[in-house]
Design a protein around this motif. Structure first.
Motif, mmCIF file in Angstrom:
data_model
loop_
_atom_site.group_PDB
_atom_site.id
_atom_site.type_symbol
_atom_site.label_atom_id
_atom_site.label_comp_id
_atom_site.label_asym_id
_atom_site.label_seq_id
_atom_site.Cartn_x
_atom_site.Cartn_y
_atom_site.Cartn_z
ATOM 1 N N ALA A 21 0.829 -1.201 0.000
ATOM 2 C CA ALA A 21 0.000 0.000 0.000
ATOM 3 C C ALA A 21 0.863 1.251 0.000
ATOM 4 N N ALA A 22 1.923 1.236 0.798
ATOM 5 C CA ALA A 22 2.826 2.393 0.878
ATOM 6 C C ALA A 22 3.572 2.609 -0.440
ATOM 7 N N MET A 23 3.796 1.532 -1.196
ATOM 8 C CA MET A 23 4.506 1.614 -2.474
ATOM 9 C C MET A 23 3.601 2.073 -3.614
ATOM 10 N N GLY A 24 2.300 2.119 -3.376
ATOM 11 C CA GLY A 24 1.387 2.551 -4.420
ATOM 12 C C GLY A 24 0.796 1.428 -5.245
ATOM 13 N N VAL A 25 0.950 0.171 -4.780
ATOM 14 C CA VAL A 25 0.293 -0.946 -5.466
ATOM 15 C C VAL A 25 -1.213 -0.790 -5.290
ATOM 16 N N LYS A 50 -9.379 -6.236 7.221
ATOM 17 C CA LYS A 50 -10.577 -5.444 6.940
ATOM 18 C C LYS A 50 -10.354 -3.974 7.267
ATOM 19 N N ALA A 51 -9.553 -3.700 8.281
ATOM 20 C CA ALA A 51 -9.301 -2.322 8.706
ATOM 21 C C ALA A 51 -8.356 -1.583 7.757
ATOM 22 N N LEU A 52 -7.663 -2.318 6.895
ATOM 23 C CA LEU A 52 -6.712 -1.699 5.965
ATOM 24 C C LEU A 52 -7.480 -1.125 4.779
ATOM 25 N N LYS A 53 -7.406 0.191 4.606
ATOM 26 C CA LYS A 53 -8.265 0.855 3.624
ATOM 27 C C LYS A 53 -7.510 1.462 2.435
ATOM 28 N N ASN A 54 -6.173 1.506 2.492
ATOM 29 C CA ASN A 54 -5.457 2.239 1.444
ATOM 30 C C ASN A 54 -4.944 1.348 0.319
ATOM 31 N N ILE A 55 -5.512 0.155 0.192
ATOM 32 C CA ILE A 55 -5.236 -0.720 -0.941
ATOM 33 C C ILE A 55 -6.481 -1.585 -1.135
ATOM 34 N N LYS A 56 -6.819 -1.863 -2.378
ATOM 35 C CA LYS A 56 -7.977 -2.714 -2.635
ATOM 36 C C LYS A 56 -7.601 -4.176 -2.402
ATOM 37 N N ALA A 75 -16.003 -10.820 6.149
ATOM 38 C CA ALA A 75 -15.030 -10.962 7.235
ATOM 39 C C ALA A 75 -13.735 -10.217 6.966
ATOM 40 N N TYR A 76 -13.281 -10.245 5.713
ATOM 41 C CA TYR A 76 -11.990 -9.647 5.366
ATOM 42 C C TYR A 76 -12.128 -8.257 4.744
ATOM 43 N N GLY A 77 -13.350 -7.808 4.490
ATOM 44 C CA GLY A 77 -13.535 -6.515 3.845
ATOM 45 C C GLY A 77 -13.020 -6.492 2.423
ATOM 46 N N LEU A 78 -13.280 -7.560 1.671
ATOM 47 C CA LEU A 78 -12.773 -7.650 0.301
ATOM 48 C C LEU A 78 -13.501 -6.661 -0.612
ATOM 49 N N ASP A 79 -12.742 -6.058 -1.492
ATOM 50 C CA ASP A 79 -13.302 -5.145 -2.489
ATOM 51 C C ASP A 79 -13.628 -5.874 -3.784
ATOM 52 N N MET A 80 -12.964 -7.014 -3.989
ATOM 53 C CA MET A 80 -13.056 -7.690 -5.271
ATOM 54 C C MET A 80 -12.926 -9.191 -5.057
ATOM 55 N N VAL A 81 -13.649 -9.964 -5.875
ATOM 56 C CA VAL A 81 -13.460 -11.417 -5.883
ATOM 57 C C VAL A 81 -13.000 -11.822 -7.275
ATOM 58 N N GLN A 82 -12.025 -12.708 -7.285
ATOM 59 C CA GLN A 82 -11.431 -13.209 -8.524
ATOM 60 C C GLN A 82 -11.810 -14.683 -8.629
ATOM 61 N N LEU A 83 -12.634 -15.004 -9.607
ATOM 62 C CA LEU A 83 -13.202 -16.337 -9.727
ATOM 63 C C LEU A 83 -12.377 -17.153 -10.710
ATOM 64 N N HIS A 84 -11.602 -18.086 -10.170
ATOM 65 C CA HIS A 84 -10.572 -18.776 -10.948
ATOM 66 C C HIS A 84 -10.975 -20.179 -11.369
ATOM 67 N N GLY A 85 -12.223 -20.554 -11.093
ATOM 68 C CA GLY A 85 -12.645 -21.912 -11.413
ATOM 69 C C GLY A 85 -13.566 -21.971 -12.604
ATOM 70 N N ASP A 86 -14.595 -22.819 -12.481
ATOM 71 C CA ASP A 86 -15.542 -23.032 -13.575
ATOM 72 C C ASP A 86 -16.879 -22.342 -13.301
ATOM 73 N N GLU A 87 -16.820 -21.240 -12.597
ATOM 74 C CA GLU A 87 -18.045 -20.526 -12.205
ATOM 75 C C GLU A 87 -18.814 -20.043 -13.445
ATOM 76 N N MET A 88 -20.111 -20.299 -13.453
ATOM 77 C CA MET A 88 -20.972 -19.917 -14.566
ATOM 78 C C MET A 88 -21.476 -18.481 -14.361
ATOM 79 N N ALA A 99 -19.194 -7.391 -4.018
ATOM 80 C CA ALA A 99 -17.824 -6.963 -4.339
ATOM 81 C C ALA A 99 -17.721 -6.879 -5.862
ATOM 82 N N GLU A 100 -16.648 -6.268 -6.335
ATOM 83 C CA GLU A 100 -16.386 -6.286 -7.771
ATOM 84 C C GLU A 100 -16.114 -7.727 -8.191
ATOM 85 N N ILE A 101 -16.587 -8.089 -9.372
ATOM 86 C CA ILE A 101 -16.440 -9.449 -9.859
ATOM 87 C C ILE A 101 -15.423 -9.472 -11.002
#
Length: 211
Positions: A21-25, A50-56, A75-88, A99-101
């Motif tokens: 986060a500090a590096m700007g990622v 979840k409390a970390l807000k300066n990185i997605k 629980a983790y305060g995720l902003d995005m989910v990355q679906l790596h399987g066979d999700e329809m 969250a963002e998909i």
């Protein structure tokens, strides 16, 4: 030319996430797939992340029950989910709003990407293209990017698949003619699975700024 966003995946240590986060990622990725050597499991306290807000924060899932994904998002305060399987597409629709998909497509580079991605255009916020493998998860290997040049995806996309510092010259050429939303990096910037080489990442970001 502005550089694409950067996502560093496979994070397992909170201090390293804070350093990103500090590096700007822009995005930190956490793998919630138990067979993965980078499975975050109980390695990071959910409340602290979840409390970390300066990185997605992006969670990586493989064919997980929708209810489990929803629970982990909260629980983790995720902003995005990355679906790596066979999700329809219907599966993706059930997560909309939580969250963002990002739907992952494992490719060789020779596929008709328009046909492959079309069913997900209305349900995914972005796509991610990774190298096809027999098992789920990243391979640390590259695929042929020419398929992306032939068919520009209809959603913003993450470019993944073994990207390393050695690819900067090739990346510069590719980024000039292709609208890549973000780069997704992981194993090529590690000292061990889930442990990142922060100096190497910082140098990569610096070099990317000059792309």
């Amino acid at each position: 030319m502005s550089r694409p966003l950067v996502k560093v995946c496979g994070m397992t240590q909170l201090p390293q996430v804070e350093a990103l986060a500090a590096m700007g990622v822009n995005y930190a990725g956490f793998i919630f797939y138990p067979p993965s050597p980078r499975y975050v499991g109980e390695k990071i306290d959910p409340a602290k992340l979840k409390a970390l807000k300066n990185i997605k924060k992006a969670g990586v899932f493989v064919n997980a029950p929708v209810e489990e994904v929803q629970r982990i998002i909260a629980a983790y305060g995720l902003d995005m989910v990355q679906l790596h399987g066979d999700e329809m597409p219907e599966y993706c629709s059930r997560l909309k709003g939580a969250a963002e998909i990002v739907k992952v497509f494992r490719v060789t580079g020779n596929e008709d990407l328009f046909e492959t991605t079309a069913p997900y255009t209305s349900v995914a916020d972005a796509f991610l293209f990774d190298t096809r493998a027999t098992d789920y998860g990243g391979t640390g290997k590259k695929f042929d990017w020419s398929g992306l040049q032939k068919t520009q995806p209809e959603r913003p996309y993450f470019l993944s698949g073994g990207i390393s510092s050695d690819d900067l010259a090739v990346l510069r050429a590719f980024l000039k003619n292709n609208k890549v939303y973000a780069l997704d990096v992981n194993s090529r910037f590690e000292t061990a699975p889930g442990v990142k080489d922060m100096r190497l990442l910082e140098q990569f970001l610096t070099d990317l700024e000059n792309t």
